[in-house]
Write a protein that holds these residues in place. Structure first.
Motif, PDB file in Angstrom:
ATOM      1  N   ALA A 101      -4.366  -1.855  -9.699  1.00  0.00           N
ATOM      2  CA  ALA A 101      -4.038  -1.718 -11.118  1.00  0.00           C
ATOM      3  C   ALA A 101      -3.578  -0.303 -11.432  1.00  0.00           C
ATOM      4  CB  ALA A 101      -5.246  -2.092 -11.969  1.00  0.00           C
ATOM      5  N   SER A 102      -4.231   0.691 -10.821  1.00  0.00           N
ATOM      6  CA  SER A 102      -3.839   2.071 -11.076  1.00  0.00           C
ATOM      7  C   SER A 102      -2.443   2.353 -10.558  1.00  0.00           C
ATOM      8  CB  SER A 102      -4.845   3.029 -10.431  1.00  0.00           C
ATOM      9  OG  SER A 102      -4.483   4.370 -10.685  1.00  0.00           O
ATOM     10  N   ALA A 103      -2.149   1.917  -9.340  1.00  0.00           N
ATOM     11  CA  ALA A 103      -0.812   2.129  -8.782  1.00  0.00           C
ATOM     12  C   ALA A 103       0.243   1.416  -9.613  1.00  0.00           C
ATOM     13  CB  ALA A 103      -0.764   1.652  -7.337  1.00  0.00           C
ATOM     14  N   ALA A 151      -2.252  -1.437  -1.601  1.00  0.00           N
ATOM     15  CA  ALA A 151      -2.058  -1.513  -3.045  1.00  0.00           C
ATOM     16  C   ALA A 151      -1.078  -0.476  -3.585  1.00  0.00           C
ATOM     17  CB  ALA A 151      -3.409  -1.364  -3.749  1.00  0.00           C
ATOM     18  N   THR A 152      -1.215   0.789  -3.153  1.00  0.00           N
ATOM     19  CA  THR A 152      -0.379   1.820  -3.763  1.00  0.00           C
ATOM     20  C   THR A 152       1.085   1.684  -3.370  1.00  0.00           C
ATOM     21  OG1 THR A 152      -2.258   3.327  -3.954  1.00  0.00           O
ATOM     22  CG2 THR A 152      -0.060   4.307  -4.050  1.00  0.00           C
ATOM     23  N   PRO A 153       1.443   1.680  -2.095  1.00  0.00           N
ATOM     24  CA  PRO A 153       2.869   1.466  -1.797  1.00  0.00           C
ATOM     25  C   PRO A 153       3.355   0.099  -2.258  1.00  0.00           C
ATOM     26  CG  PRO A 153       1.547   1.395   0.220  1.00  0.00           C
ATOM     27  CD  PRO A 153       0.650   1.891  -0.867  1.00  0.00           C
ATOM     28  N   ASP A 341      -5.058   8.630  -8.059  1.00  0.00           N
ATOM     29  CA  ASP A 341      -4.947   7.348  -8.773  1.00  0.00           C
ATOM     30  C   ASP A 341      -6.251   6.958  -9.455  1.00  0.00           C
ATOM     31  OD1 ASP A 341      -6.256   6.884  -6.366  1.00  0.00           O
ATOM     32  OD2 ASP A 341      -5.288   4.948  -6.004  1.00  0.00           O
ATOM     33  N   HIS A 342      -7.369   7.509  -8.978  1.00  0.00           N
ATOM     34  CA  HIS A 342      -8.690   7.307  -9.578  1.00  0.00           C
ATOM     35  C   HIS A 342      -9.651   8.205  -8.817  1.00  0.00           C
ATOM     36  CE1 HIS A 342      -9.621   5.079  -5.957  1.00  0.00           C
ATOM     37  NE2 HIS A 342      -8.569   4.294  -6.189  1.00  0.00           N
TER      38      HIS A 342
END
Length: 434
Positions: A101-103, A151-153, A341-342
């Motif tokens: 969700a953050s990414a 998740a991030t990429p 990101d968190h």
């Protein structure tokens, strides 16, 4: 040419034309969401967004103390502008965000539920910064020490309702968003069961490390779609291809675990090296580029309450920031943004105090036993030490520090949500004047 001075009411040679041009520009700015009369910064031809996964202020200070000491300054702290970001997701059941969700918030400017990758709260795809860059005819890249489908990429290059659908993320990367450079780990999600790829599975690992692509051999699919595939440092160094897929581990490019329990931070290809290759490839594009760089080890080691390797991963991240700063120093048109990101672990830097050991020694819960104090660690350049106190093995809701420099960076020197970071970067890519 003299200026038009509205307060004195005179017009010099060329003044009327200047006024007309100014009003036209102001009208165009209004149509783009800008303010009338407010000049836009130079356009960011290149953007490098560096995400320290789990990098809260406590981790950032622990990295600073252990690597450069009280009087030193991390490369990430030498960027001109500083602010911080709130990272709250729009999850209906959990108050604290996950990486997906953050990414997605950073990548698309939309808050969503935990586990969502590149989709809004209703599961609809949302355009990412990488996709906006592609529409602007710029080259793009993803570099990470996690799986390239993590998740991030994933949030920058794909759209799936569940972050666990990593093979579908892989497919979308090579068939749809098509970044020019994709470098990191996670080959298990690219090869079908029974095909180990370049990095054999470890049957003794407590986590299931097995090839698990649900969509066939996705490395072959990448090659069919114009990618040059590399799996070793030597192959990465040797290739001069303009579109590269590099996978250098079967899962993450490290082993996350509590200290002494199989933990290791020694990526086959360091983050700095992967980033240098990405810069070499992408900077050949005269139209510019967008590059995401992620250090996953800070977060994963913090989940394991392993401060020593969280600091080591943070040092590798800062060395990569230094590389990007040097690149940007030669180019006024490059926006560099560094952010977490968190926060992970509730990490606090404390004095060494044997009477202040947190946690419940009588507990049988692995998480409670794990979430104690870690250290001591030497403060570089001094005889002092510090300890790291953990409050959890999960994420916390703390805001994360942000530093930046380059076109549009001054807009980030404030408190903001991660969705605002998206908006600022997009505006710098799209609306600046250079």
């Amino acid at each position: 040419m003299r200026r038009l001075d509205l307060r004195q009411g005179w017009v010099a040679t060329g003044g009327v034309l200047a006024l007309a041009l100014g009003l036209a520009a102001g009208g165009a700015d209004d149509a783009r969401g800008g303010e009338r009369g407010k000049p836009h910064p130079q356009r960011a031809r290149n953007v490098v967004l560096l995400v320290g996964d789990g990098l809260g202020i406590g981790a950032r200070d622990a990295i600073r103390l252990a690597t450069v000491g009280h009087d030193g300054t991390l490369a990430m702290d030498q960027l001109r502008y500083a602010g911080w970001t709130r990272t709250d997701s729009a999850d209906p059941d959990e108050a604290v965000t996950d990486s997906a969700a953050s990414a997605t918030a950073f990548a698309t400017g939309v808050r969503t539920y935990n586990g969502a990758v590149g989709v809004d709260a209703d599961g609809r795809p949302v355009t990412s910064l990488l996709e906006h860059a592609t529409a602007l005819r710029r080259s793009t890249g993803l570099v990470t020490t996690a799986q390239v489908t993590d998740a991030t990429p994933g949030a920058f290059g794909a759209h799936v309702a569940d972050r666990a659908d990593q093979s579908e993320i892989a497919r979308q990367l090579v068939e749809e968003s098509r970044p020019h450079v994709v470098l990191g780990g996670g080959e298990d999600w690219w090869y079908p069961e029974g095909d180990e790829g370049a990095y054999p599975d470890d049957p003794d690992d407590p986590r299931p490390e097995v090839s698990r692509s649900t969509l066939g051999n996705l490395v072959d699919l990448a090659v069919d779609n114009g990618y040059t595939y590399v799996s070793t440092p030597q192959e990465l160094a040797a290739t001069d291809a303009g579109r590269i897929l590099g996978l250098f581990a079967n899962e993450e490019m490290f082993e996350q675990a509590p200290e002494g329990q199989g933990d290791e931070y020694a990526p086959v290809v360091p983050l700095r090296t992967m980033t240098q290759k990405a810069l070499d490839v992408l900077s050949a594009d005269r139209d510019g580029f967008f590059l995401l760089v992620e250090e996953e080890g800070i977060d994963e080691m913090a989940h394991a309450n392993n401060a020593g390797l969280a600091i080591r991963a943070g040092q590798a991240f800062d060395e990569t920031v230094a590389l990007v700063r040097d690149f940007a120093a030669q180019r006024r048109d490059t926006l560099v943004v560094v952010v977490g990101d968190h926060e992970t672990g509730g990490l606090a830097v404390e004095n060494l105090d044997p009477d202040d050991e947190s946690g419940d020694g009588a507990s049988t819960s692995p998480e409670v036993l794990q979430s104690g104090e870690d250290g001591p660690f030497d403060i570089a350049g001094s005889t002092l030490t510090f300890t790291v106190d953990w409050t959890t093995s999960g994420h916390t809701g703390g805001a994360t520090p942000l530093t930046a420099q380059g076109p549009g960076a001054e807009e980030l020197a404030r408190t903001q949500h991660s969705t605002d970071v998206f908006a600022t970067i997009l505006a710098a890519m799209r609306h600046g004047r250079g």
